[in-house]
Design an enzyme around this catalytic site. Sequence first.
Site, short mmCIF file in Angstrom:
data_model
loop_
_atom_site.label_atom_id
_atom_site.label_comp_id
_atom_site.label_asym_id
_atom_site.label_seq_id
_atom_site.Cartn_x
_atom_site.Cartn_y
_atom_site.Cartn_z
N ARG A 109 -38.42 -55.95 -55.71
CA ARG A 109 -38.29 -55.38 -54.15
C ARG A 109 -39.21 -56.14 -53.38
O ARG A 109 -40.21 -56.55 -53.32
CB ARG A 109 -38.72 -53.82 -54.21
CG ARG A 109 -37.83 -52.93 -55.25
CD ARG A 109 -38.41 -51.37 -55.18
NE ARG A 109 -38.17 -50.88 -53.99
CZ ARG A 109 -38.67 -49.55 -53.60
NH1 ARG A 109 -38.99 -48.81 -54.54
NH2 ARG A 109 -38.37 -48.73 -52.72
N SER A 156 -39.44 -48.72 -43.49
CA SER A 156 -40.43 -48.29 -42.81
C SER A 156 -41.88 -48.40 -43.21
O SER A 156 -42.86 -48.41 -42.51
CB SER A 156 -40.23 -46.76 -42.34
OG SER A 156 -40.32 -46.03 -43.42
N ASP A 301 -33.09 -41.58 -48.20
CA ASP A 301 -33.37 -41.27 -49.54
C ASP A 301 -32.50 -39.97 -49.98
O ASP A 301 -32.65 -39.80 -51.08
CB ASP A 301 -34.85 -40.66 -49.51
CG ASP A 301 -35.70 -41.87 -49.84
OD1 ASP A 301 -35.15 -43.01 -50.16
OD2 ASP A 301 -37.11 -41.72 -49.81
N LYS A 328 -33.92 -50.38 -52.84
CA LYS A 328 -35.03 -49.29 -53.53
C LYS A 328 -34.96 -49.49 -54.68
O LYS A 328 -34.81 -50.81 -55.25
CB LYS A 328 -34.08 -48.06 -53.07
CG LYS A 328 -34.06 -47.51 -51.72
CD LYS A 328 -35.30 -47.06 -50.87
CE LYS A 328 -35.16 -46.57 -49.76
NZ LYS A 328 -36.09 -46.19 -49.04
#
Length: 417
Positions: A109, A156, A301, A328
Amino acid sequence: MPVIDIPGSKSITARALFLAAAADGVTTLVRPLRSDDTEGFAEGLTALGYRVGRTRDAWQVDGRPQGPPAREADVHCRDGATTARFLPALAATGHGVYRFDASAQMRRRPLLPLTRALRDLGVDLRHEEAEGHHPLTVRAAGVEGGDVVLDAGQSSQYLTALLLLGPLTRRGLRIRVTDLVSAPYVEITIAMMRAFGVEVGREAAGPGQVFVVPPGGYRPTTYAVEPDASTASYFFAAAAVTPGGEVTVPGLGAGALQGDLGFVDVLRRMGAEVSVRPEGTTVRGTGQLRGLTVNMRDISDTMPTLAAVAPFASGPVRIEDVANTRVKECDRLEACAENLRRLGVRVATGPDWIEIRPGTPAPGTGIKSYGDHRIVMSFAVTGLRVPGISFDDPGCVRKTFPGFHEAFAEVRGGLGA
């Protein structure tokens, strides 16, 4: 009518642990989430030298605004993105050498927008293998602060890490954001910083926004963690797909910090009955789910939750502006598409969208989890209407809700599904 006791918010627990460690004194966190991610965050703080005392219903953290007590540490972030992104920023405020690594999944990630911003602020930070990914080493000497530019279009969490860092710098921070996804999570951060004594200012500037964070540190407090809205989405969806089914989540209602509670507005648009009260939220299935087109950039999400119930709608469900779900725990957009195709449902995808046609999912289907807790929990909702669904890695739910399968089985019984 099932009343569901949802565990504490993962997002809030992680932020609260950072804020508690940074505050000047002892902070008590009430009903924090206990899961693999949050335990990993707490263990990371312990490795950095902070005292974290844990009882069944509360955690206590001895804060230290001067940065980590340890002068050298090795921190393993497990699968936790908040751990992997927030703790290097916290470590930068100290004086010492701090090495961070993570699971193979977390190593994939991205981190580069955040670590580039930290370097721009003078932090000596080195990626030990692939640039922009774990493992990394921080040689900390405190952070002066000042102006910095950040692209938070992937996550974010990059902005949250800098906002949390700001009061611990010598001059404060002025962060110009060129792009931002999942903006409600930033609102959580700002509200929680206020609870710990820091007020974040904002200015409009060109295409983005400027966040102004003063220096001065945090004050300790007692902080109650609200139930996790992302986790609640599976139980709300369970009610929506069950004619006459009703689910209430207490403690998550009007005034909640988490933007993911907005998922119930999507269910309302589809035909479910929704009541959001100060003391909690109730969703009731009406026997009808309509198709819709919805932008889920700010509540991405919950995209897998909607994708998993979309086949039961009367028309197509198109979910847009969710490119960030591709980075993700897995590529969630493609993971949802692949599992829906396994179920015999027609699906089309693009760079940042997925469109799901109504269909009758095939029973006895094995769902591929990709090691992602949200894929398993989402398709558990599909299993309310489709017999014989199984998972290749059901245990990956321990990341955020170790007792999910037991809780969901209880709800299934309560709904008569």
